[in-house]
Motif scaffolding. Structure first.
Motif, PDB file in Angstrom:
ATOM      1  N   THR A   1      -4.052   2.609  -2.762  1.00  0.00           N
ATOM      2  CA  THR A   1      -4.177   1.975  -1.446  1.00  0.00           C
ATOM      3  C   THR A   1      -3.921   0.485  -1.480  1.00  0.00           C
ATOM      4  N   ARG A   2      -4.490  -0.202  -2.475  1.00  0.00           N
ATOM      5  CA  ARG A   2      -4.322  -1.660  -2.530  1.00  0.00           C
ATOM      6  C   ARG A   2      -4.364  -2.164  -3.973  1.00  0.00           C
TER       7      ARG A   2
ATOM      8  N   SER B   1       0.840  -1.198   0.000  1.00  0.00           N
ATOM      9  CA  SER B   1       0.000   0.000   0.000  1.00  0.00           C
ATOM     10  C   SER B   1       0.874   1.246   0.000  1.00  0.00           C
TER      11      SER B   1
END
Length: 234
Positions: A120-121, A2
């Motif tokens: 973020t991911r 992340s």
């Protein structure tokens, strides 16, 4: 894995001797904000302006009984809180389009959330395409099913999504020498069918092990269904 969470943690680490406390407060704030937005939407959907409504009370109660949700999103100090918030806020953005209509602000917020989601991911590659597909469907209806107009209206969204992916991948290649996070190479098999089977088993074990999640979905779905039938009756 992340990049965005790493940058947030680095910022706290640079300016504070207690970055873990900063992360805890940050998680608490973003989850509180997200739940507040969720409660506001729920009360608006059911057209109830009371300070405390049975709908929001039930929603908050259900969040409490989901196994580990608040612990995982707030106390773990991981990016799970940020990830959960982005998914919920994107879903609310989609819902608000249906209930309030399209606005320029709605579009800008959607683009910003999509960019943050990608940072973020890695799972955002799939989730992002799902959200964009839904938004393009909404645009298609808003543009009187004109395909060319829909594509033009959706270009900023599509460009932001894939542009962020390209820049992130280029940065990973330059910095690490690999296009994906290290967890990808550690957990993903080269065999497609094996990945499919492992994913199915993972989902099955999760849903069988966390029955409360199914109860939450069924209860809330039942509540919404009863409300819709009641509105039709009126």
């Amino acid at each position: 894995t992340s990049l965005l969470w790493t940058l947030i943690g680095s910022l706290f680490y640079k300016f504070s001797a207690y970055p873990e406390i900063c992360l805890l407060v940050f998680n608490f704030l973003i989850i509180t904000f997200t739940i507040w937005k969720l409660v506001c939407y729920t009360d608006e959907y059911f057209n109830d302006n009371r300070l405390i409504t049975p709908y929001s009370f039930l929603l908050l109660g259900l969040l409490e009984v989901i196994p580990g949700y608040l612990h995982c999103t707030i106390l773990s100090l991981m990016e799970t809180g940020l990830w959960s918030s982005l998914l919920i806020l994107l879903a609310l953005n989609i819902f608000n389009w249906e209930t309030k209509g399209s606005t320029q602000k709605n579009l800008y917020v959607f683009i910003l959330l999509i960019i943050l989601l990608v940072l973020t991911r890695p799972e955002s590659y799939l989730w992002g395409m799902i959200f964009i597909l839904i938004r393009m469907t909404q645009l298609y209806r808003a543009k009187d099913k004109n395909l060319i107009a829909t594509i033009k209206a959706g270009l900023p969204i599509i460009g932001s999504f894939f542009g962020t992916i390209i820049l992130l991948t280029a940065w990973r290649l330059k910095y690490f020498g690999y296009p994906f996070p290290n967890t990808y190479y550690a957990k993903v098999s080269a065999n497609f069918m094996q990945n499919l089977i492992d994913g199915f088993i993972y989902d099955l074990v999760y849903f069988l092990g966390y029955n409360m999640l199914l109860i939450v979905v069924l209860l809330f779905g039942t509540m919404v269904g009863i409300h819709m039938l009641w509105k039709k009756k009126d």
